[in-house]
Write an enzyme that holds these catalytic residues in place. Structure first.
Site, PDB file in Angstrom:
ATOM      1  N   ARG A 180      -7.572   0.155  44.726  1.00  0.00           N
ATOM      2  CA  ARG A 180      -6.459   0.911  44.160  1.00  0.00           C
ATOM      3  C   ARG A 180      -6.615   0.944  42.645  1.00  0.00           C
ATOM      4  O   ARG A 180      -7.088  -0.032  42.057  1.00  0.00           O
ATOM      5  CB  ARG A 180      -5.117   0.216  44.465  1.00  0.00           C
TER       6      ARG A 180
ATOM      7  N   GLU B  78      -4.184   8.832  38.919  1.00  0.00           N
ATOM      8  CA  GLU B  78      -4.578   9.821  39.929  1.00  0.00           C
ATOM      9  C   GLU B  78      -3.464  10.846  40.028  1.00  0.00           C
ATOM     10  O   GLU B  78      -2.298  10.449  40.049  1.00  0.00           O
ATOM     11  CB  GLU B  78      -4.798   9.142  41.288  1.00  0.00           C
TER      12      GLU B  78
ATOM     13  N   HIS C 177     -11.182   9.318  45.342  1.00  0.00           N
ATOM     14  CA  HIS C 177     -10.380   8.609  46.343  1.00  0.00           C
ATOM     15  C   HIS C 177     -10.689   9.104  47.766  1.00  0.00           C
ATOM     16  O   HIS C 177      -9.810   9.621  48.457  1.00  0.00           O
ATOM     17  CB  HIS C 177      -8.881   8.753  46.030  1.00  0.00           C
TER      18      HIS C 177
HETATM   19  P1  NAD Z   1      -5.939  -6.205  53.698  1.00  0.00           P
HETATM   20  O1  NAD Z   1      -4.479  -6.389  53.603  1.00  0.00           O
HETATM   21  O2  NAD Z   1      -6.629  -6.408  55.006  1.00  0.00           O
HETATM   22  O3  NAD Z   1      -6.694  -7.116  52.613  1.00  0.00           O
HETATM   23  C1  NAD Z   1      -6.261  -7.262  51.302  1.00  0.00           C
HETATM   24  C2  NAD Z   1      -6.538  -8.711  50.910  1.00  0.00           C
HETATM   25  O4  NAD Z   1      -6.302  -8.841  49.515  1.00  0.00           O
HETATM   26  C3  NAD Z   1      -5.623  -9.713  51.605  1.00  0.00           C
HETATM   27  O5  NAD Z   1      -6.422 -10.691  52.259  1.00  0.00           O
HETATM   28  C4  NAD Z   1      -4.784 -10.316  50.477  1.00  0.00           C
HETATM   29  O6  NAD Z   1      -4.502 -11.686  50.679  1.00  0.00           O
HETATM   30  C5  NAD Z   1      -5.701 -10.113  49.300  1.00  0.00           C
HETATM   31  N1  NAD Z   1      -5.051 -10.070  47.998  1.00  0.00           N
HETATM   32  C6  NAD Z   1      -3.885  -9.485  47.639  1.00  0.00           C
HETATM   33  N2  NAD Z   1      -3.678  -9.597  46.310  1.00  0.00           N
HETATM   34  C7  NAD Z   1      -4.739 -10.275  45.825  1.00  0.00           C
HETATM   35  C8  NAD Z   1      -5.121 -10.713  44.546  1.00  0.00           C
HETATM   36  N3  NAD Z   1      -4.365 -10.465  43.478  1.00  0.00           N
HETATM   37  N4  NAD Z   1      -6.267 -11.389  44.410  1.00  0.00           N
HETATM   38  C9  NAD Z   1      -7.036 -11.657  45.485  1.00  0.00           C
HETATM   39  N5  NAD Z   1      -6.744 -11.270  46.725  1.00  0.00           N
HETATM   40  C10 NAD Z   1      -5.617 -10.576  46.897  1.00  0.00           C
HETATM   41  O7  NAD Z   1      -6.204  -4.718  53.167  1.00  0.00           O
HETATM   42  P2  NAD Z   1      -7.515  -3.827  53.401  1.00  0.00           P
HETATM   43  O8  NAD Z   1      -7.335  -3.014  54.619  1.00  0.00           O
HETATM   44  O9  NAD Z   1      -8.715  -4.663  53.275  1.00  0.00           O
HETATM   45  O10 NAD Z   1      -7.389  -2.845  52.148  1.00  0.00           O
HETATM   46  C11 NAD Z   1      -7.672  -3.305  50.839  1.00  0.00           C
HETATM   47  C12 NAD Z   1      -7.373  -2.239  49.815  1.00  0.00           C
HETATM   48  O11 NAD Z   1      -8.181  -1.073  50.031  1.00  0.00           O
HETATM   49  C13 NAD Z   1      -5.927  -1.731  49.819  1.00  0.00           C
HETATM   50  O12 NAD Z   1      -5.471  -1.654  48.496  1.00  0.00           O
HETATM   51  C14 NAD Z   1      -6.024  -0.324  50.296  1.00  0.00           C
HETATM   52  O13 NAD Z   1      -5.024   0.473  49.772  1.00  0.00           O
HETATM   53  C15 NAD Z   1      -7.381   0.067  49.783  1.00  0.00           C
HETATM   54  N6  NAD Z   1      -7.942   1.221  50.501  1.00  0.00           N
HETATM   55  C16 NAD Z   1      -8.568   2.173  49.781  1.00  0.00           C
HETATM   56  C17 NAD Z   1      -9.093   3.283  50.424  1.00  0.00           C
HETATM   57  C18 NAD Z   1      -9.797   4.352  49.654  1.00  0.00           C
HETATM   58  O14 NAD Z   1      -9.746   5.499  50.049  1.00  0.00           O
HETATM   59  N7  NAD Z   1     -10.481   4.023  48.580  1.00  0.00           N
HETATM   60  C19 NAD Z   1      -8.964   3.427  51.818  1.00  0.00           C
HETATM   61  C20 NAD Z   1      -8.344   2.404  52.530  1.00  0.00           C
HETATM   62  C21 NAD Z   1      -7.818   1.307  51.861  1.00  0.00           C
END
Ligand code: NAD
Length: 316
Positions: A243, A272, A290
Site C-alpha cells: 500500500r 494514487e 496498482h
Molecule cells: P495479511 O493480513 O495476510 O498480512 C499482512 C501482515 O502484515 C500480517 O501478518 C500483519 O501482522 C502484518 N503487519 C501489519 N502491520 C505491520 C507492520 N507495521 N509491520 C510488520 N508487519 C505488519 O495481508 P495480505 O493478504 O498478505 O496483504 C498484504 C498487503 O498487500 C495489504 O496491504 C494489501 O492491501 C496489499 N495488496 C496489494 C495488492 C496490489 O494490487 N498491489 C493486491 C492485494 C493486496
C-alpha cells in the site's frame, strides 16, 4: 430480484454465478459523486480498490445490505461503521496472493537487470547507442543465493517467500506478530519440501537483506524512511506491492539518488491515482499502476469467491 452494482467490475465467471443464482448484476461504473443516487436501486455493491464506500455513502443508502470487496485491502470501505449499521462486508483475502507475489518478482527481475531504464532508452537510443547502453547495463545481479527481506509475513509475504525459496534465495521475515511457519515447496512429480521460516526483528531484516519487499497493510507512518534506509546494505533493491504510505517516498528518492538503494519497484503510491512526478520519471524505479491482483487467474478466483459469499449471504 436482488440487484447488485459491481462498480469496479467483476470477472465474468463471478457475474455468471450470480446470474445463475437469480441475481441481477450491473457492471457499469458510476462516478463517486453519483453513487448515492444510483445505489438507491440496489441491494448490494461490489468494489475493488477504486470506489470508496465511506460513512456518508452508507448513511445515504440504507437499502444496501452488503458491500463486497474483490481483493484484500479494505481501506476504501468504512468497514466497522458499515457493520455497526447492520451492513455485511465481505472480501476475498487469499485469491490474489500468488499474483501479487509474482509481481514482486517482475519488479525484482526488472531491477537487477536495469530493464526499467533499458525499456525507456532502447526505443530512442537503441540504434545509435547500442554499445554504450550495453556497457551501462553490464553489472547485473542474480537473485539466486541472495537474501530477500519480507516485511509483513501474512498471506502475500508467505507467497513471496515461497517463490523466493523456489529461486534459491534466502528469506528473512519480519511481522508485528512473530511466527514460525512451514513453507511447502511442491515440485514436479509430486515431491515436496517443507522449509521452516521463523520471523526475526525488523532491524535484522533491514540490515541483512539484499532485497526488501513490503507486505503490510496501509500504515499511518511509513515503515521504511531515512532512518531505515541508513541501516540497509549498500545497493539494496526495494519492492512495494502493498500500500502507498508504507515507504517514505521523498526519502526513497534521496536513497536512490545517493546510490544507497540500487533500484525500487513500485506498484503502489502515496498519491494514487496521481503519483509524484519525481517517482514516475525516476530511471531507477520500475513502475506499475496498482496491478498486483490484475491477472486472469486472480480475477477469476476473486469473482468466484465474491459471488459465492454474496449468494451465501442472501440465501441465508
Ligand atoms: P495479511 O493480513 O495476510 O498480512 C499482512 C501482515 O502484515 C500480517 O501478518 C500483519 O501482522 C502484518 N503487519 C501489519 N502491520 C505491520 C507492520 N507495521 N509491520 C510488520 N508487519 C505488519 O495481508 P495480505 O493478504 O498478505 O496483504 C498484504 C498487503 O498487500 C495489504 O496491504 C494489501 O492491501 C496489499 N495488496 C496489494 C495488492 C496490489 O494490487 N498491489 C493486491 C492485494 C493486496
Amino acid at each position: 430480484m436482488i440487484k447488485i452494482l459491481a462498480n469496479d467490475g467483476i470477472d465474468p465467471i463471478g457475474k455468471e454465478l450470480l446470474e445463475k443464482a437469480g441475481f441481477q448484476v450491473d457492471t457499469e461504473t458510476i462516478s463517486q459523486e453519483q453513487l448515492a443516487d444510483a445505489l438507491k436501486n440496489y441491494d448490494a455493491i461490489t468494489v475493488r480498490s477504486a470506489t470508496k464506500v465511506r460513512k456518508e455513502l452508507i448513511d445515504a443508502v440504507p437499502n444496501i445490505k452488503l458491500i463486497g470487496r474483490g481483493g484484500v485491502g479494505m481501506d476504501n470501505i468504512d468497514v466497522e461503521y458499515a457493520r455497526s449499521q447492520g451492513v455485511a462486508v465481505v472480501n476475498t483475502p487469499a485469491a490474489s496472493s500468488l499474483s501479487v507475489a509474482e509481481l514482486v518478482f517482475s519488479h525484482l527481475f526488472t531491477g537487477i537487470r536495469f530493464l526499467q531504464d533499458a525499456n525507456r532508452k532502447m526505443p530512442v537510443e537503441g540504434a545509435t547507442q547500442f554499445n554504450n547502453l550495453k556497457k551501462a547495463y553490464a553489472k547485473g545481479t542474480e537473485l539466486s543465493g541472495k537474501t530477500i527481506g519480507i516485511i509483513g509475513f501474512g498471506r502475500i509475504g508467505r507467497a513471496t517467500a515461497k517463490v523466493a525459496l523456489g529461486l534459491g534465495m534466502n528469506v528473512l521475515a519480519y511481522d508485528l506478530h512473530p511466527s514460525e511457519t512451514e513453507i511447502i515447496l511442491d515440485f514436479q512429480g509430486g515431491q515436496s519440501v517443507s522449509i521452516p521460516i521463523k520471523t526475526v526483528s525488523l532491524d535484522e531484516v533491514i540490515s541483512g537483506s539484499d532485497f526488501l519487499s513490503l507486505h503490510t497493510p496501509f500504515a499511518e507512518k511509513p515503515i521504511l524512511g531515512s532512518e531505515e534506509f541508513a541501516k540497509m546494505k549498500n545497493g539494496v533493491g526495494i519492492v512495494n506491492c502493498s500500500r502507498g504510505g508504507t515507504i517514505d517516498e521523498p526519502a526513497l528518492i534521496e536513497a536512490l539518488n545517493s546510490g544507497k538503494v540500487a533500484f525500487a519497484g513500485l506498484d503502489v503510491f502515496d498519491n494514487e491515482p496521481t503519483p509524484l512526478a519525481e517517482i514516475l520519471t525516476h530511471p531507477k524505479i520500475s513502475l506499475t499502476p496498482h496491478i498486483g491482483a490484475s491477472t486472469n487467474e486472480a480475477q477469476e478466483r476473486i469473482g468466484t469467491e465474491l459471488a459465492t459469499l454474496i449468494i451465501e449471504h442472501f440465501k441465508k
